[in-house]
Design an enzyme around this catalytic site. Structure first.
Site, short mmCIF file in Angstrom:
data_model
loop_
_atom_site.label_atom_id
_atom_site.label_comp_id
_atom_site.label_asym_id
_atom_site.label_seq_id
_atom_site.Cartn_x
_atom_site.Cartn_y
_atom_site.Cartn_z
CG ASN A 7 -4.62 -65.63 25.03
OD1 ASN A 7 -5.96 -66.61 25.14
ND2 ASN A 7 -4.13 -65.20 24.44
NE ARG A 89 -7.37 -62.90 23.11
CZ ARG A 89 -7.21 -64.14 22.67
NH1 ARG A 89 -6.24 -64.41 22.64
NH2 ARG A 89 -7.47 -63.00 20.70
CG ASP A 146 -9.34 -59.95 21.45
OD1 ASP A 146 -8.66 -59.90 22.70
OD2 ASP A 146 -8.99 -60.83 20.87
CG HIS A 206 -2.91 -59.20 15.25
ND1 HIS A 206 -2.65 -59.48 16.38
CD2 HIS A 206 -3.14 -60.92 15.04
CE1 HIS A 206 -2.59 -60.24 17.11
NE2 HIS A 206 -3.18 -61.38 16.11
CG LEU A 207 0.02 -59.54 9.31
CD1 LEU A 207 0.08 -59.35 8.56
CD2 LEU A 207 -1.63 -59.96 8.77
N GLY A 208 -1.33 -63.81 12.60
CA GLY A 208 -0.67 -64.26 12.90
C GLY A 208 -2.18 -65.62 12.35
N GLY A 210 -5.11 -65.98 14.15
CA GLY A 210 -5.66 -64.64 13.36
C GLY A 210 -5.45 -63.90 12.66
#
Length: 279
Positions: A7, A89, A146, A206-208, A210
């Protein structure tokens, strides 16, 4: 068969090496601050973790650093001939790249064209692909997107309420992102709940740096918070998430350029913008 998954960001290379016969993770790590005078390589082989400063002035140098570690003393590969495939990715695949695909010139052209919707990510992803192809010419290179998991969004979920020609002629629509993450979470929930995925209605988060949420019905994405670009939706680390669209118009009329507005909304907003301290 051993597969390397990478990635590549604008200043980082994240990677994992797998033995696919057993799906065992053999090694992995991150090269941070690529392009700066002092990059940092953090890696693990099995349960052993290490890190060191390193020279990585370019993405190719960062990948060469990774391969040198993997094939060096204590590495997980005897030599590069063991590496049969590389998975990449890629953030945006548009409406045509909706499945994992072997990378050829046409695929790279589409990734480049989709950079208009993911200007922070796709150019770095493409640079990583080309660097990896240069240092691993005998491996099969495969792109995973994605946006692919959201390719079956129903029209009411992906069409914006703007003149329809903008979608037909310019591709302006909701695409959604973080697809592999949402897909994995759905499969994990199915396994944990001991219920077939086709019977489940789920909300995945999805918590980060982004962040996005996704509604999944029977294993299919039916609604998601991110839109045409990864900027839409939730407040994120440095991204604003949803704001009044007129905000950008007002800033433009006040003299800010498109690049300055882009920088402000993508890199200086979100938790960083709210706190004035950090993301």
């Amino acid at each position: 068969m051993k597969i390397l998954v990478i990635n590549v960001g604008s200043t980082s290379v994240k990677y994992n090496l797998y033995e696919m016969d057993t799906e065992e993770p053999l090694a992995g790590g991150t090269v941070e601050r690529v392009g700066s005078p002092k990059a940092r390589h953090k890696w693990r082989v099995g349960l052993t973790a290490s890190e060191a400063d390193a020279a990585a002035p370019t993405l190719r140098a960062g990948l060469e650093l990774v391969l040198s570690q993997l094939t060096g003393p204590g590495g997980a590969l005897k030599d590069l001939t063991e590496l049969r495939a590389v998975g990449h990715r890629v953030v945006h695949g548009g409406e045509t790249l909706v499945q994992p695909i072997v990378i050829d010139a046409k695929v790279k052209e589409t990734i480049s064209a989709c950079a208009q919707f993911a200007p922070i990510h796709n150019p770095a992803n493409l640079a990583g692909i080309e660097a990896a192809q240069a240092v691993l010419p005998n491996a099969t290179h495969v792109a995973v997107f994605d946006t692919a998991f959201h390719s079956e969004l129903p029209p009411h979920a992906y069409v914006y309420a703007v003149p329809y020609e903008l979608y037909l002629e310019r591709g302006l629509r909701r695409y959604g992102f973080h697809g592999p993450s949402h897909q994995f979470m759905a499969a994990s929930a199915s396994e944990f709940l001991k219920t077939d995925l086709s019977r489940l209605k789920l909300i995945t988060c999805h918590l980060g740096g982004g962040a996005s949420i996704c509604a999944i019905d029977g294993g299919r994405s039916v609604e998601t918070s991110m839109g045409m670009t990864p900027l839409e939706g939730l407040v994120m680390g440095t991204r604003s998430g949803d704001v009044d669209p007129a905000l950008a118009i007002v800033l433009g009329r006040q003299g800010m350029t498109a690049d300055q507005i882009d920088e402000g909304l993508n890199r200086k907003s979100g938790l960083l913008g709210l706190s004035g301290v950090s993301a």
